[in-house]
Structures are given as C-alpha cells and as structure tokens.
Design a protein around this motif. Sequence first.
Motif, PDB file in Angstrom:
ATOM      1  N   ARG A  93      60.920  16.844  94.120  1.00  0.00           N
ATOM      2  CA  ARG A  93      60.565  16.901  95.542  1.00  0.00           C
ATOM      3  C   ARG A  93      61.485  17.869  96.291  1.00  0.00           C
ATOM      4  O   ARG A  93      61.044  18.649  97.123  1.00  0.00           O
ATOM      5  N   ARG A 139      63.019  20.401  94.919  1.00  0.00           N
ATOM      6  CA  ARG A 139      62.715  21.742  94.396  1.00  0.00           C
ATOM      7  C   ARG A 139      61.464  22.319  95.054  1.00  0.00           C
ATOM      8  O   ARG A 139      61.401  23.490  95.378  1.00  0.00           O
ATOM      9  N   LEU A 140      60.465  21.492  95.253  1.00  0.00           N
ATOM     10  CA  LEU A 140      59.216  21.980  95.833  1.00  0.00           C
ATOM     11  C   LEU A 140      59.342  22.204  97.332  1.00  0.00           C
ATOM     12  O   LEU A 140      58.601  22.977  97.913  1.00  0.00           O
ATOM     13  N   GLY A 141      60.267  21.543  97.973  1.00  0.00           N
ATOM     14  CA  GLY A 141      60.516  21.774  99.387  1.00  0.00           C
ATOM     15  C   GLY A 141      59.466  21.139 100.275  1.00  0.00           C
ATOM     16  O   GLY A 141      58.595  20.398  99.828  1.00  0.00           O
ATOM     17  N   GLU A 197      56.251  20.709 102.867  1.00  0.00           N
ATOM     18  CA  GLU A 197      54.853  21.137 102.810  1.00  0.00           C
ATOM     19  C   GLU A 197      54.661  22.410 103.621  1.00  0.00           C
ATOM     20  O   GLU A 197      55.145  22.518 104.742  1.00  0.00           O
ATOM     21  N   ARG A 198      53.970  23.371 103.057  1.00  0.00           N
ATOM     22  CA  ARG A 198      53.693  24.626 103.766  1.00  0.00           C
ATOM     23  C   ARG A 198      52.441  24.477 104.610  1.00  0.00           C
ATOM     24  O   ARG A 198      51.525  23.737 104.254  1.00  0.00           O
ATOM     25  N   HIS A 231      57.257  31.821  95.109  1.00  0.00           N
ATOM     26  CA  HIS A 231      56.499  30.836  94.350  1.00  0.00           C
ATOM     27  C   HIS A 231      57.377  29.618  94.117  1.00  0.00           C
ATOM     28  O   HIS A 231      58.571  29.741  93.900  1.00  0.00           O
ATOM     29  N   ARG A 232      56.772  28.435  94.149  1.00  0.00           N
ATOM     30  CA  ARG A 232      57.566  27.208  94.045  1.00  0.00           C
ATOM     31  C   ARG A 232      58.074  26.936  92.641  1.00  0.00           C
ATOM     32  O   ARG A 232      59.104  26.308  92.467  1.00  0.00           O
ATOM     33  N   LEU A 233      57.366  27.390  91.635  1.00  0.00           N
ATOM     34  CA  LEU A 233      57.751  27.063  90.268  1.00  0.00           C
ATOM     35  C   LEU A 233      58.212  28.259  89.454  1.00  0.00           C
ATOM     36  O   LEU A 233      58.952  28.098  88.489  1.00  0.00           O
TER      37      LEU A 233
END
Length: 113
Positions: free
Chosen positions: A25, A27-29, A31-32, A93-95
Amino acid sequence: MRLMRKLKWSAAALIGAAVLLPVARDRLGPERPPDADHCISDLRTNQCDADIVVQAVGVPGRIWLAPGRSLPRAAQPPYHACEIPNLPAQLPHRLIPGATVWGCELPPRLRGN
C-alpha cells in the motif's frame, strides 16, 4: 500430522500477507485522479458534462475543452484528457521503475507542495 503442517503453512501465509499488505500500500501510494479519455468522442468532441484539459500530439501545450466543443484540426491522437482542475501528465509507473504512464495530477499550486 498433516493437519498441523497445513495449519502452520496457513498461519505463515496469513502473517506474511499481514506484513506485506501495508508495504504494498505504501509502495503504490495514494489513489490517482481518474482520467477523462473516454470524454473525447470519435469526432474529437467533448461528450462529457464537465470541462476537460487535453494533451494532444501536434498542438503545443494543453487545450481547455468545454462540453460540446471540438479539438482543433491540428490535434492528433493519442489524446490524454483530465477533468479540470487536474492536468494530464506523464507519471512514474507504480510497479516498473523508470517507466512512465499518462495520468492526471493536480497542478503544483493546488498540491500544496
């Protein structure tokens, strides 16, 4: 004996998930904001009820597009659109480190940074 082994593996999996979920959570940051690419019709018209900002190839800068208005002739796909006050931008990119994707973000003056 087999039941105990299954219980141990299940407990280990649940503990591992409890540890890894907060890390993922973070790492993904946050919500955009959603994009508004669906608002641009095949005729290059804003078919949504909201004003959008469009980034297009062939046109310098960004285009403000009111509902029912069309993009200029020079604008070529791909189109990247966001509802106002968000702006289209290339975001990390998130990943995949080093990769970028098109998305929406608040302008710096509204971000508070």
